[in-house]
Design an enzyme around this catalytic site. Structure first.
Site, PDB file in Angstrom:
ATOM      1  N   ASN A  71      64.391  82.686  52.761  1.00 31.49           N
ATOM      2  CA  ASN A  71      64.811  83.912  53.418  1.00 31.49           C
ATOM      3  C   ASN A  71      63.712  84.475  54.307  1.00 31.49           C
ATOM      4  O   ASN A  71      62.529  84.217  54.097  1.00 31.49           O
ATOM      5  CB  ASN A  71      65.197  84.980  52.385  1.00 31.49           C
ATOM      6  CG  ASN A  71      66.574  84.748  51.805  1.00 31.49           C
ATOM      7  OD1 ASN A  71      67.467  84.224  52.472  1.00 31.49           O
ATOM      8  ND2 ASN A  71      66.765  85.144  50.558  1.00 31.49           N
ATOM      9  N   LYS A  86      70.627  86.320  60.331  1.00 33.13           N
ATOM     10  CA  LYS A  86      70.730  86.523  58.886  1.00 33.13           C
ATOM     11  C   LYS A  86      69.783  87.621  58.432  1.00 33.13           C
ATOM     12  O   LYS A  86      70.139  88.482  57.619  1.00 33.13           O
ATOM     13  CB  LYS A  86      70.435  85.226  58.128  1.00 33.13           C
ATOM     14  CG  LYS A  86      70.617  85.394  56.618  1.00 33.13           C
ATOM     15  CD  LYS A  86      70.397  84.119  55.836  1.00 33.13           C
ATOM     16  CE  LYS A  86      70.625  84.376  54.350  1.00 33.13           C
ATOM     17  NZ  LYS A  86      70.356  83.176  53.518  1.00 33.13           N
TER      18      LYS A  86
END
Length: 325
Positions: A102, A205
């Site tokens: 991430n 994202k």
């Protein structure tokens, strides 16, 4: 293909189990209870009523595993410096490192991307360039994960929803190795797309989770409760507008509005973010990859980020109180 999973948590375990089912030889770098479970029972993947176990070769010492064709790095960002210190025995001249993580990665401004910032190292992610020195960008293929998985127990991965990976070279080139990797991952049953600009997919994202993640860690609230509060949602939207301006300056423009992105998140229902799960489990949180890096990019690109700064300060203070930062 000889593949090593570095970080056999939920996402790394999911990818590893899928690759094993597709015929790859899977090595895993693991420690403690995870290492014991993998040596004893192999790696298990649970999806609905289905449970599949695959054998893996696990070790705490990368030297025991040797050079790999593919290394999937799927650790939380705070663990990456330690991985960089130990990864060398796994890397040969042609080894691919797939980063299934991430936030903003250390290679984000590599490959000619970033305009005037191209080639710069982000101190928030990689102080002193130590990660880049250990894992040069020439090895890297970036990856954005669109799947939700969790661990039932060490070595036992449960797949909840989502089945997507987006991969791409930091340079944006459609290289033979990237195409071959896409084909391999697609053969596992994972919906895998090859991106012409993986940084754009990373940024999009991030645009959705750089706010909701730390706010959930601060409040303990699930995503539905966060977005249903008008004041909190307004705060989030303002931060997203700051990040949108940064993206426009560095070459990853976003056409959507914050409300468009909120609608996507709402479709996922009430769920605990990964950062909230980390807080509840007493694990270090990924504030630098999700928020500090955005602030640094704003500073370098000449974008004022007062609301991002406020979120970072509040979340960092809380994380330090909990001993997680």
């Amino acid at each position: 293909m000889k593949v090593c999973i570095y970080g056999a948590g939920a996402i790394g375990g999911w990818i590893g189990a899928k690759l094993a089912q597709a015929g790859c030889e899977i090595d895993v770098v693991a420690r403690g209870g995870t290492l014991e479970a993998l040596e004893r029972d192999g790696l298990a993947l649970v999806s609905g009523e289905s449970r599949v176990s695959v054998p893996v070769n696990a070790s705490s010492d990368p030297k025991a595993l040797g050079v790999q064709q593919l290394v999937v790095v799927a650790v939380k960002a705070p663990a990456l410096p330690a991985v960089a210190q130990q990864i060398a025995p796994l890397l040969g001249p042609d080894t691919i490192v797939l980063t299934a993580m991430n936030g903003v990665p250390w290679w984000f401004l590599q490959g000619g991307f970033g305009g005037s910032l191209a080639g710069a190292q982000l101190e928030a992610i990689d102080p002193g360039g130590k990660i880049d020195a250990a894992i040069p960008a020439k090895h890297v293929i970036g990856c954005v994960v669109h799947a939700s998985c969790s661990l039932d127990a060490p070595g036992v991965v449960r797949h909840h929803f989502g089945n997507g990976l987006i991969i791409g070279e930091p340079s944006g080139e459609a290289t033979p190795r990237a195409g071959a990797l896409r084909n391999l991952l697609a053969r596992t049953g994972i919906d895998t797309k090859l991106s012409p600009q993986i940084q754009k997919d990373v940024w999009y994202k991030l645009w959705g989770n750089m706010t909701v993640n730390p706010i959930s860690a601060l409040t303990g609230a699930t995503t539905d409760l966060i977005l249903n509060d008008d004041l909190v949602r307004g705060f989030i939207s303002t931060i997203m507008l700051e990040a949108k301006e940064i993206g426009a300056r560095i070459g990853v423009p976003i056409a959507e509005s914050p409300e468009d992105r909120h609608a996507v998140t709402r479709k996922l229902g009430a769920f605990k973010t990964s950062m909230l799960q980390d807080v509840e489990a007493g694990r270090a949180v990924e504030l630098d990859a999700l928020v500090s890096a955005v602030r640094e990019l704003g500073q370098r690109a000449g974008v004022q980020t007062p609301f991002t700064d406020a979120l970072l300060g509040l979340a960092r203070l809380r994380a330090r109180q909990l001993g997680l930062y």
